[in-house]
Design a protein around this motif. Structure first.
Motif, PDB file in Angstrom:
ATOM      1  N   HIS A 177       0.830  -1.201   0.000  1.00  0.00           N
ATOM      2  CA  HIS A 177       0.000   0.000   0.000  1.00  0.00           C
ATOM      3  C   HIS A 177       0.870   1.259   0.000  1.00  0.00           C
TER       4      HIS A 177
ATOM      5  N   ASP B 179      -8.974  -3.829  -7.839  1.00  0.00           N
ATOM      6  CA  ASP B 179     -10.435  -3.785  -7.893  1.00  0.00           C
ATOM      7  C   ASP B 179     -10.920  -3.896  -9.333  1.00  0.00           C
TER       8      ASP B 179
ATOM      9  N   VAL C 133      -5.499   8.669  -4.938  1.00  0.00           N
ATOM     10  CA  VAL C 133      -6.010   7.359  -5.339  1.00  0.00           C
ATOM     11  C   VAL C 133      -4.830   6.402  -5.354  1.00  0.00           C
TER      12      VAL C 133
ATOM     13  N   LYS D 279     -14.629   5.311  -5.476  1.00  0.00           N
ATOM     14  CA  LYS D 279     -14.534   4.398  -4.327  1.00  0.00           C
ATOM     15  C   LYS D 279     -13.122   4.401  -3.737  1.00  0.00           C
ATOM     16  N   HIS D 280     -12.121   4.545  -4.590  1.00  0.00           N
ATOM     17  CA  HIS D 280     -10.726   4.485  -4.135  1.00  0.00           C
ATOM     18  C   HIS D 280     -10.108   5.858  -3.876  1.00  0.00           C
TER      19      HIS D 280
ATOM     20  N   ASP E 265       0.436   6.703  -5.066  1.00  0.00           N
ATOM     21  CA  ASP E 265      -0.828   7.371  -5.324  1.00  0.00           C
ATOM     22  C   ASP E 265      -0.730   8.332  -6.509  1.00  0.00           C
TER      23      ASP E 265
ATOM     24  N   GLU F 141      -4.337  -0.593  -5.512  1.00  0.00           N
ATOM     25  CA  GLU F 141      -5.643  -1.015  -5.006  1.00  0.00           C
ATOM     26  C   GLU F 141      -6.739  -0.817  -6.060  1.00  0.00           C
ATOM     27  N   LEU F 142      -6.677   0.287  -6.791  1.00  0.00           N
ATOM     28  CA  LEU F 142      -7.645   0.534  -7.858  1.00  0.00           C
ATOM     29  C   LEU F 142      -7.526  -0.524  -8.954  1.00  0.00           C
TER      30      LEU F 142
ATOM     31  N   GLN G  66      -9.186   8.735  -1.688  1.00  0.00           N
ATOM     32  CA  GLN G  66      -9.047   8.999  -0.249  1.00  0.00           C
ATOM     33  C   GLN G  66      -8.996  10.506  -0.040  1.00  0.00           C
TER      34      GLN G  66
END
Length: 193
Positions: free
Chosen positions: A54, A182, A174, A159-160, A129, A178-179, A162
């Motif tokens: 992350h 998904d 973002v 959704k992703h 990010d 993680e994006l 922050q």
């Protein structure tokens, strides 16, 4: 004189044991007990396999994935060689690289302004990010490649996204890995690249 030498040696041994062994073990143990995920690099696993962190960016080059910021760290996202390019804003090498990146990014959106974080590296070269604007800029390409509607991909970006930490610190962001994970759940593409 002999007494001073013995005292110095004993002092060195005691402080080495306290500050070189005991203290690091205590701090490491406390971190493992209280913040296990963070102490171990916030690794992200899929199907039992670690696919990234992350906290550290990685390169995505295929059109079906959102692309990260460019990295100047070693061969790209090399944590052992973390740094920016250290080129001045007036450096011709930097200007040429950014122009090349802008031209490549404009392939999908001719004539539109490219978000700056898609063509400039972060100071560490490891930024995981991108800005929401950089993610939105890539939505049409990703939706087309994934055979998804643009609104479905916009929803994933939202959704992703922050918010600022505590409402005031940092900027909205973002996490690209993680994006993309998904996205793979929404419309599988195979191996991430």
């Amino acid at each position: 004189m002999r007494r001073n030498v013995v005292t110095a040696i004993l002092y060195t041994l005691v402080t080495t044991i306290i500050f070189g062994v005991a203290y690091p073990l205590l701090v490491t143990g406390a971190a493992q007990l209280l913040f296990k995920d963070k102490a171990n690099g916030q690794l992200i696993s899929e199907n039992g396999t670690v696919v990234g962190s992350h906290l550290l960016g990685q390169s995505f080059t295929t059109p079906a994935y959102f692309h990260s910021r460019p990295s100047q760290a070693g061969n790209g996202y090399d944590a052992a060689n973390s740094s920016g390019s250290n080129y001045a804003p007036t450096s011709q090498k930097l200007i040429d690289r950014v122009k090349t990146d802008v031209t490549a990014a404009n392939t999908d959106h001719p004539g539109t302004e490219v978000p700056v974080d898609l063509v400039t590296a972060s100071g560490s070269g490891l930024d995981p990010d991108i800005t929401p604007a950089a993610a939105e800029y890539q939505v049409a390409r990703v939706a087309k490649e994934r055979h998804l509607s643009e609104s479905a991909v916009h929803d994933l970006v939202a959704k992703h996204t922050q918010a600022r930490q505590f409402g005031v610190l940092g900027e909205p962001r973002v996490n690209v890995l993680e994006l993309n994970l998904d996205l793979d759940h929404a419309a599988p593409q195979g191996t991430m690249k």
